[in-house]
Every structure is written in C-alpha cells, then in structure tokens.
Design an enzyme around this catalytic site. Structure first.
Site, short mmCIF file in Angstrom:
data_model
loop_
_atom_site.label_atom_id
_atom_site.label_comp_id
_atom_site.label_asym_id
_atom_site.label_seq_id
_atom_site.Cartn_x
_atom_site.Cartn_y
_atom_site.Cartn_z
N ASP A 70 0.70 -1.09 0.27
CA ASP A 70 0.03 0.00 0.14
C ASP A 70 0.79 1.39 0.03
OD1 ASP A 70 0.84 -0.52 2.53
OD2 ASP A 70 -1.13 -1.00 3.27
N ASN A 138 -7.96 -3.24 14.26
CA ASN A 138 -9.41 -3.75 13.50
C ASN A 138 -9.36 -4.78 12.69
OD1 ASN A 138 -8.34 -2.49 11.51
ND2 ASN A 138 -9.99 -1.00 11.10
N HIS A 140 -7.54 -4.82 9.88
CA HIS A 140 -7.19 -4.73 8.51
C HIS A 140 -5.93 -5.39 8.03
CE1 HIS A 140 -5.14 -0.84 9.60
NE2 HIS A 140 -3.93 -1.82 9.46
N GLU A 145 -9.72 -2.39 5.01
CA GLU A 145 -10.38 -1.86 6.37
C GLU A 145 -11.51 -2.94 6.80
OE1 GLU A 145 -8.98 -0.33 8.64
OE2 GLU A 145 -8.29 1.93 7.76
C1 F6R Z 1 1.45 -1.59 6.20
C2 F6R Z 1 0.00 -2.25 6.16
C3 F6R Z 1 -0.89 -2.39 7.22
C4 F6R Z 1 0.02 -2.59 8.50
C5 F6R Z 1 -1.02 -2.60 9.98
C6 F6R Z 1 -0.26 -2.76 11.16
O1 F6R Z 1 1.87 -1.74 4.85
O2 F6R Z 1 -0.39 -2.90 5.28
O3 F6R Z 1 -1.84 -3.43 7.22
O4 F6R Z 1 0.44 -3.89 8.72
O5 F6R Z 1 -1.44 -1.23 10.07
O6 F6R Z 1 0.78 -1.67 11.28
P1 F6R Z 1 1.71 -2.00 12.49
O7 F6R Z 1 2.61 -2.80 12.17
O8 F6R Z 1 2.40 -0.41 12.59
O9 F6R Z 1 0.95 -2.06 13.78
#
Ligand code: F6R
Length: 246
Positions: A70, A138, A140, A145
């Site tokens: 992303d 959540n 995702h 999301e």
């Molecule tokens: C990042 C991504 C997100 C993160 C998720 C967890 O490329 O795709 O899904 O993996 O938001 O983020 P952290 O590791 O910062 O808790």
C-alpha cells in the site's frame, strides 16, 4: 484451524528472527523470489534482520523482486512518511537489491490508475512467493479496512478513524495522517503463495482472536479471510497468545 500454520515464539524479537529466516530460506531456494512487503512498525525488526543477513552474506537480494501492499494517497515517494521512503530507508538502501525490481504504488497522480498498476504488478511475472503482513487493531490487512464489505482488486481505501489514530504516531500530528490510501485488495493478498502475518501487542489481541480461535470469516475482521488460504502462516509471541487465550 486445519490449514493455517501458527508459530508461537518466546517474544517479538524471536518472531521477527523467525520471519526473516523464512524469507532467507525462500531466497536461498529461489534467488529471484518475489516478495510482497509491508510497512508499519511490525516489520521494522524483520527488515533489520534481513539487512544483517545480507551484510553477513547469508542472503543475496540481487535477483529478488518486491511489491508493496500500500501507499498513502497524496504523499510523494520522497515524503518521509510515504511507504516508498519507508521501504528505501528501512530496507532497500541497505541491501543489494536492484531498486528497479521493487514496486511501491505511487501516492501521487491518478489514484485509480495507480491502483490498477499495483494490481498488474502483483501478478507481473508471477504472484508473490511470500506476502509479509502486519495486522491493524481492527483486523485490517494492507489497508483493507473492516466494514460491511471488502474489495477484491487493488483500490482506493478511506482509512478508518482507528487506523488514522494508530498511524498518527508516525506523523507530527493526527491531522497530517492521510485519510486515503491505495491498497492491494484481498485477491492480491490471497493470491500469494504464502501469506505470512506477524503480530505483537495487546492492541492486536481482538483481531488475532478472531483470526485464530474460530472458523468464522467476516468483513468486520479482514484478516479472517486468510482462513481461506491453504498455506498461510501466523507468527505471534507468547504474550499475545496468552492474551488471545491460546
Ligand atoms: C502496512 C499495512 C498495514 C499494517 C498494519 C499494522 O503496509 O499494510 O496493514 O501492517 O496497519 O501496522 P503496525 O505494524 O504499525 O502495527
């Protein structure tokens, strides 16, 4: 949970070492492996391990190809909070990878076109051999999301307040967190040969409980769709496993 492989480690450092070793072993077997990569806090120590392994001659990235999950819409790749910048500074600048073989979606320009390009990159010369994943509080994965529906293709996603709040720690203030992102869709993630999800911390407990303790698949916890994959791996530490009740 018949298909998903669960690895419970002593601590997060060990989780990151195990994940890095899996990537090392994949590249040893397939030098031009295609890696799907993630950003955020979780993979940073995994990337540190990979950098060390590369410096010690344990991994050769010269033929490796990558595609990222992303990118924030509105941030150019030179912006310090962009995911291109994150990947360069946390991994690519420190290993012998050919940056021309790395792809992070563009956050600027026509977002619909940029999402379509990301989808093409996911399948270009074969799907990812391994897709590294973190998980949102959540549930995702990438920026798919939680909500009443999910999207198969790469697309523009409006970030939830929970995600904006969680990611504010990387910005000067919450107001600076972009509210939209381009994300790989669920099909891209599930098309990888091995989704590899790493999670740590109490904030992830509810999402991980939904992923690991029942057979339910729900758009309210996108990670649960990994239950449909025949070769997904989840790595959590003992502390999180205890919180989840496993
Ligand atoms: C990042 C991504 C997100 C993160 C998720 C967890 O490329 O795709 O899904 O993996 O938001 O983020 P952290 O590791 O910062 O808790």
């Amino acid at each position: 949970m018949p298909f998903m492989k669960l690895i419970i480690t002593d601590d997060y450092q060990e989780s990151c070492r195990v994940a890095a070793e899996m990537i090392r072993d994949l590249i040893a077997e397939k030098p031009n492996a295609k890696l799907g990569l993630a950003t955020g806090g979780t993979p940073v120590p995994i990337y540190k391990n990979l950098i060390e392994m590369n410096q010690h001659g344990e991994i050769d990235f010269s033929e490796v190809r990558t595609v990222n999950l992303d990118e924030y819409i509105g941030l150019d790749g030179s912006h310090p909070q962009s995911y291109r910048y994150f990947m360069d500074t946390n991994l690519f600048d420190h290993i012998n990878i050919n940056k021309a073989n790395t792809y992070v979606a563009s956050g600027i320009g026509n977002a619909v076109q940029n999402a379509a390009i990301l989808d093409a990159k996911v399948i270009e010369n074969g799907v990812p051999d391994l897709q590294l994943l973190g998980i949102g509080n959540n549930g995702h994965i990438a920026f798919n999301e939680a909500g009443d529906h999910l999207v198969a293709c790469s697309h523009i996603e409006h970030l939830t307040q929970s995600t904006i709040d969680a990611n504010a720690r990387f910005f000067e203030s919450k107001d600076e967190v972009p509210t939209t992102a381009i994300t790989m869709g669920m099909r891209g993630i599930l098309s990888s040969k091995m989704p590899l999800l790493v999670a740590t911390g109490a904030a992830k407990a509810d999402a991980i409980r939904g992923l690991l303790t029942n057979e339910e698949i729900t758009t309210q916890n996108p990670s649960t769709f990994l239950k449909l994959h025949s070769n997904a791996v989840v790595i959590i530490d003992r502390e999180l496993a205890t919180l989840v009740g496993i």
